[in-house]
Design a protein around this motif. Structure first.
Motif, mmCIF file in Angstrom:
data_model
loop_
_atom_site.group_PDB
_atom_site.id
_atom_site.type_symbol
_atom_site.label_atom_id
_atom_site.label_comp_id
_atom_site.label_asym_id
_atom_site.label_seq_id
_atom_site.Cartn_x
_atom_site.Cartn_y
_atom_site.Cartn_z
ATOM 1 N N ARG A 26 9.171 -30.697 1.555
ATOM 2 C CA ARG A 26 10.084 -31.726 1.323
ATOM 3 C C ARG A 26 10.384 -32.677 2.063
ATOM 4 O O ARG A 26 10.812 -34.020 1.396
ATOM 5 N N ALA A 27 9.895 -32.188 3.286
ATOM 6 C CA ALA A 27 10.531 -33.750 4.106
ATOM 7 C C ALA A 27 9.902 -34.505 4.028
ATOM 8 O O ALA A 27 10.423 -35.415 3.966
ATOM 9 N N LEU A 28 8.600 -34.250 3.613
ATOM 10 C CA LEU A 28 7.485 -35.426 3.703
ATOM 11 C C LEU A 28 7.748 -35.593 2.188
ATOM 12 O O LEU A 28 7.432 -37.618 2.268
ATOM 13 N N GLY A 29 8.232 -35.515 1.085
ATOM 14 C CA GLY A 29 8.196 -36.090 -0.094
ATOM 15 C C GLY A 29 9.086 -36.797 -0.232
ATOM 16 O O GLY A 29 9.719 -38.050 -0.451
ATOM 17 N N ALA A 30 10.288 -36.544 0.482
ATOM 18 C CA ALA A 30 11.169 -37.272 1.087
ATOM 19 C C ALA A 30 11.262 -38.692 2.253
ATOM 20 O O ALA A 30 11.668 -40.143 1.628
ATOM 21 N N VAL A 31 10.731 -38.467 3.058
ATOM 22 C CA VAL A 31 10.079 -39.521 3.805
ATOM 23 C C VAL A 31 9.435 -40.441 2.633
ATOM 24 O O VAL A 31 9.685 -41.831 2.753
ATOM 25 N N TRP A 32 8.147 -39.566 2.192
ATOM 26 C CA TRP A 32 7.305 -40.873 1.819
ATOM 27 C C TRP A 32 8.201 -41.709 0.563
ATOM 28 O O TRP A 32 8.194 -43.028 0.536
ATOM 29 N N ARG A 33 9.326 -41.011 -0.252
ATOM 30 C CA ARG A 33 10.089 -41.688 -0.891
ATOM 31 C C ARG A 33 10.880 -42.735 -0.372
ATOM 32 O O ARG A 33 11.203 -43.931 -1.449
ATOM 33 N N ILE A 34 11.242 -42.666 0.479
ATOM 34 C CA ILE A 34 12.140 -43.527 1.247
ATOM 35 C C ILE A 34 11.139 -45.099 2.243
ATOM 36 O O ILE A 34 11.639 -45.850 1.958
ATOM 37 N N GLU A 35 10.248 -44.480 2.599
ATOM 38 C CA GLU A 35 9.346 -44.905 3.731
ATOM 39 C C GLU A 35 8.084 -45.525 3.344
ATOM 40 O O GLU A 35 8.005 -46.403 4.089
ATOM 41 N N SER A 36 8.101 -45.307 2.016
ATOM 42 C CA SER A 36 6.490 -45.694 1.761
ATOM 43 C C SER A 36 5.928 -46.623 1.548
ATOM 44 O O SER A 36 4.477 -47.551 2.626
#
Length: 446
Positions: free
Chosen positions: A32-42
């Motif tokens: 879940r954390a990785l999904g949120a990070v990717w969405r915001i900072e990809s």
């Protein structure tokens, strides 16, 4: 990469570790954390890596490898304080390892490696504000919309590497097979590499051509969410929201470009109506029947502020500025009847001279009908029909049907509604058009 209902992270184009972690809460939290990070900072991560390695395709591959490493490490070691910087650092190390294996160490590698070592210690503790945007992301957007790519490739690549959407999400948004999107992205990367496209904002003298392409792609994406060309949904707010986010990014990075500000204004005005455009059962709600209290007033104010910023630049209104001004007329009116239709007609006339288009002319006809009546508007529509410039476009018979209906020519109007229904690929629109046709059918005499 996407997160499904269970919170599992799926990394597009690569396989996840084969160990079962579905019942591991630490693994679920990491996903879940990785999904949120990717969405915001990809976008920032890929932009940074593109500058580092000089190739957008390799940059995305490195980011994917870093995410896989995160899936392996984060469940046991915990999510780092600065996950975006962690991913970037791991990806850079992978790049350096690759250079080592290929025995291509040179002064440039040594300098970058020293720089990496100096930054490594501070990376995990330094706060990375996702709202802070630098020129690397602007470069990435310009690369994604480079003229060497087709329009379809520009859209797919922009959403993939700047918007952070997966190939599956892009395919759903545009109702094309996943394989088609994958092929477009692969070909786009190969084309950029073959053309040796630099990771750079173009020279100022190239802005007109390149910025126009960027804005055009973003607005095309927005419109696909506002009224999908096909499918069962009347709107796709998530698609439009992604286009608006990217447009805000471009406008923030190029504050002296009035058309960038104007496009943001236009999108804000149109997006403000989303909640009122669809009934609870999913059926479309026409503009004149919408509950305007459901329009997002804060978003309308953001649109007005963006249009004011464009105007303060003192260079006059171009295409997006005029369209935004039209949308503003609707946004500030208390009702359809109180809308300043005469002003909208003038704005469409100006837009038609600046950017001639049969769709603009059709929209002008709708405004003329509201301003001076359906008879004069029908003459405009009939001229368009004779010209053949909108052949196959469902909006033409749909508008003609509305005008004929207002003139009491019900039989003709019914035929036009049915013709429009046959042309549209959107199931919701088709149902609405057929319902209007049925309402005009003569009563059955028993």
């Amino acid at each position: 990469m996407t997160t499904d209902a269970s919170g599992a992270v799926h990394v597009s184009g690569v396989e996840e570790p084969t160990t079962s972690t579905s019942r591991n809460p630490d693994a679920d939290r990491a996903r879940r954390a990785l999904g949120a990070v990717w969405r915001i900072e990809s976008a920032r991560i890929i932009a940074t890596l593109t500058r580092f390695v000089g190739d957008v395709g390799q940059a995305e591959d490195l980011a994917q490898e870093a995410m896989l490493e995160a899936l392996r490490q984060w469940p046991s070691e915990g999510v780092p304080n600065n996950p975006g910087a962690w991913l970037t650092t791991v990806a850079k190390r992978r790049a350096i390892d690759g250079w080592r294996r290929r025995e291509r160490l040179d002064e440039r590698y040594a300098a970058m490696a020293r720089d990496l070592e100096q930054q490594d210690g501070a990376a995990s503790g330094q706060f990375w504000d996702p709202d802070t945007i630098d020129d690397d992301i602007l470069r990435l957007i310009f690369v994604s919309c480079h003229p060497v790519l087709s329009r379809e490739a520009q859209i797919a690549l922009t959403l993939r590497i700047v918007g952070g959407l997966t190939t599956e999400e892009i395919a759903r948004a545009f109702l094309v097979p996943v394989a088609t999107v994958q092929q477009r992205i692969v070909r786009a990367k190969k084309t950029l590499a073959a053309a040796n496209v630099p990771f750079a904002v173009p020279d100022p003298e190239q802005y007109a051509e390149r910025l126009g392409s960027v804005l055009s792609v973003l607005y095309l994406i927005f419109n696909e969410g506002y009224l999908p060309a096909a499918g069962e949904e009347w709107t796709r707010p998530d698609v439009s929201a992604e286009a608006l986010r990217l447009a805000r990014m471009v406008a923030g990075l190029m504050p002296r470009e009035p058309e960038a500000q104007s496009l943001v204004a236009l999108m804000e005005f149109q997006a403000s109506r989303f909640r009122a455009r669809v009934a609870h059962d999913g059926t479309p709600v026409p503009l004149d029947q919408q509950d305007r209290s459901r329009w997002d007033r804060a978003q309308i104010e953001r649109g007005r502020a963006a249009l004011a910023r464009a105007d303060r630049l003192g260079r006059g209104r171009a295409s997006y500025g005029l369209q935004a001004a039209i949308a503003e007329c609707h946004a500030v009116a208390a009702s359809t009847d109180e809308t300043d239709w005469a002003r909208i007609v003038v704005l469409y006339e100006a837009l038609g001279r600046l950017a001639p288009s049969p769709v603009v002319e059709l929209n002008r006809a709708v405004a003329v009908a509201m301003s001076t009546g359906p008879a004069s508007a029908l003459r405009i529509v009939d001229d368009l029909e004779r010209s053949g410039r909108l052949a196959g476009y469902p909006g033409l018979p749909a508008v003609r049907a509305e005008l004929l209906s207002r003139l009491g020519r019900s039989n003709e109007a019914r035929g036009e509604f049915e013709a429009a229904a046959r042309l549209t690929g959107n199931e919701r629109e088709r149902a609405a058009l057929l319902a209007k046709a049925a309402a005009l059918a003569p009563p059955v005499v028993e």
